[in-house]
Design a protein around this motif. Structure first.
Motif, PDB file in Angstrom:
ATOM      1  N   SER A   1       7.874   5.397  -7.379  1.00 13.98           N
ATOM      2  CA  SER A   1       7.333   6.260  -8.435  1.00 13.98           C
ATOM      3  C   SER A   1       5.855   5.977  -8.709  1.00 13.98           C
ATOM      4  O   SER A   1       5.144   6.818  -9.253  1.00 13.98           O
ATOM      5  N   SER A   2       5.372   4.792  -8.322  1.00 22.51           N
ATOM      6  CA  SER A   2       3.957   4.480  -8.534  1.00 22.51           C
ATOM      7  C   SER A   2       3.066   5.064  -7.436  1.00 22.51           C
ATOM      8  O   SER A   2       1.844   5.060  -7.561  1.00 22.51           O
ATOM      9  N   CYS A   3       3.657   5.554  -6.362  1.00 19.95           N
ATOM     10  CA  CYS A   3       2.897   6.138  -5.250  1.00 19.95           C
ATOM     11  C   CYS A   3       3.178   7.633  -5.174  1.00 19.95           C
ATOM     12  O   CYS A   3       4.295   8.054  -4.870  1.00 19.95           O
ATOM     13  N   THR A   4       2.170   8.413  -5.472  1.00 19.02           N
ATOM     14  CA  THR A   4       2.315   9.868  -5.417  1.00 19.02           C
ATOM     15  C   THR A   4       1.369  10.440  -4.366  1.00 19.02           C
ATOM     16  O   THR A   4       0.465   9.751  -3.893  1.00 19.02           O
ATOM     17  N   VAL A   5       1.574  11.688  -4.031  1.00 23.61           N
ATOM     18  CA  VAL A   5       0.679  12.371  -3.093  1.00 23.61           C
ATOM     19  C   VAL A   5      -0.765  12.235  -3.579  1.00 23.61           C
ATOM     20  O   VAL A   5      -1.677  11.958  -2.804  1.00 23.61           O
ATOM     21  N   GLU A   6      -0.973  12.396  -4.872  1.00 20.30           N
ATOM     22  CA  GLU A   6      -2.330  12.408  -5.417  1.00 20.30           C
ATOM     23  C   GLU A   6      -3.017  11.046  -5.398  1.00 20.30           C
ATOM     24  O   GLU A   6      -4.224  10.958  -5.180  1.00 20.30           O
ATOM     25  N   ASN A   7      -2.292   9.940  -5.600  1.00 22.96           N
ATOM     26  CA  ASN A   7      -2.972   8.645  -5.696  1.00 22.96           C
ATOM     27  C   ASN A   7      -2.889   7.804  -4.419  1.00 22.96           C
ATOM     28  O   ASN A   7      -3.296   6.650  -4.409  1.00 22.96           O
TER      29      ASN A   7
ATOM     30  N   SER B   1       0.843  -1.204   0.000  1.00 24.21           N
ATOM     31  CA  SER B   1       0.000   0.000   0.000  1.00 24.21           C
ATOM     32  C   SER B   1       0.875   1.249   0.000  1.00 24.21           C
ATOM     33  O   SER B   1       1.912   1.300   0.655  1.00 24.21           O
ATOM     34  N   CYS B   2       0.451   2.243  -0.770  1.00 24.82           N
ATOM     35  CA  CYS B   2       1.177   3.513  -0.822  1.00 24.82           C
ATOM     36  C   CYS B   2       1.090   4.194   0.539  1.00 24.82           C
ATOM     37  O   CYS B   2       0.058   4.125   1.207  1.00 24.82           O
ATOM     38  N   SER B   3       2.171   4.850   0.935  1.00 26.35           N
ATOM     39  CA  SER B   3       2.232   5.449   2.262  1.00 26.35           C
ATOM     40  C   SER B   3       3.134   6.682   2.258  1.00 26.35           C
ATOM     41  O   SER B   3       4.165   6.694   1.587  1.00 26.35           O
ATOM     42  N   PRO B   4       2.765   7.711   3.030  1.00 28.15           N
ATOM     43  CA  PRO B   4       3.606   8.904   3.075  1.00 28.15           C
ATOM     44  C   PRO B   4       4.853   8.772   3.950  1.00 28.15           C
ATOM     45  O   PRO B   4       5.806   9.513   3.794  1.00 28.15           O
TER      46      PRO B   4
END
Length: 170
Positions: free
Chosen positions: A97-103, A74-77
Motif C-alpha cells: 500500500s505504500s508503493c503506488t503507480v504515482e510514487n 524499493s517500490c516496483s511494478p
C-alpha cells in the motif's frame, strides 16, 4: 502516450468476482485477477463499454493503484524489475500500500523509461530504479481494437482483452 488521438493515459481494468461474494477491484493487468483467485478480467476497453467500474479508467485511480516492493525495499511494478520473473517472485512482494503507480520510480531501457526490463531491445541495458522515470515518463503500449479503431493505453499485453491486439511501446 501520444497517439493519433492525442496524449493518452493508461486505463485500468477491473477484476470482477466470479461468485459475486466479494468486491471488484481495479487492476492494470489480467494477471492480478488470476493471482487473486476467483476473479474474471475486464479490460480497460471493456470497462468503458460494459462495466460499472468507470473509476478504473480515471487517471487518479490508476495513479493510486498499489504496486509491489523488491526485497531491498524499493517500490516496483513487477517481479521482473526486481531481477525475478513472473514465475520466480522471491525478490518481490505484491500489493504494497505504500508503493503506488504515482510514487514509484521505474526503470529504463537505454534512455527511455519502461515498465519492465522485458521491453528492452537486445542492445539496451536495463537500469532500475531510474530517478527520472516517474509514471508520467514511462512509455507504455496500447491495446487496439481494430473493429472500431479504438486505442486503450496499457502497460503490457496482459492488459488487453481477447478481441484486442497488443502494440508494444515505441
Amino acid at each position: 502516450t501520444t497517439t493519433p488521438f492525442g496524449r493518452q493515459s493508461v486505463k485500468g481494468g477491473q477484476c470482477s468476482p466470479k461468485d459475486f461474494a466479494t468486491s471488484s477491484f481495479c487492476a492494470l493487468e489480467s494477471t492480478e485477477c488470476y493471482n487473486a483467485g476467483n476473479y474474471s478480467w475486464i479490460s480497460g476497453r471493456e470497462v468503458g463499454l460494459f462495466s460499472h467500474g468507470w473509476t478504473c479508467l480515471e487517471s487518479k485511480q490508476v495513479k493510486a493503484t498499489s504496486l509491489g516492493k523488491c526485497a531491498d525495499g524499493s517500490c516496483s511494478p513487477n517481479a521482473e524489475t526486481c531481477g525475478g520473473s513472473s514465475t520466480n517472485t522471491t525478490n518481490f512482494s505484491k500489493s504494497s500500500s505504500s508503493c503506488t503507480v504515482e510514487n514509484t520510480k521505474y526503470g529504463k531501457c537505454g534512455d527511455r523509461c519502461s515498465w519492465s526490463p522485458d521491453e528492452c531491445l537486445s542492445d539496451e541495458e536495463w537500469l532500475f530504479p531510474a530517478e527520472e522515470c516517474s509514471c508520467d515518463n514511462v512509455r507504455v503500449g496500447a491495446c487496439t481494437y481494430t473493429k472500431y479503431s479504438s486505442v486503450t493505453c496499457a502497460i503490457s499485453f496482459t492488459a488487453c482483452d481477447e478481441l484486442s491486439v497488443w502494440v508494444p511501446p515505441l
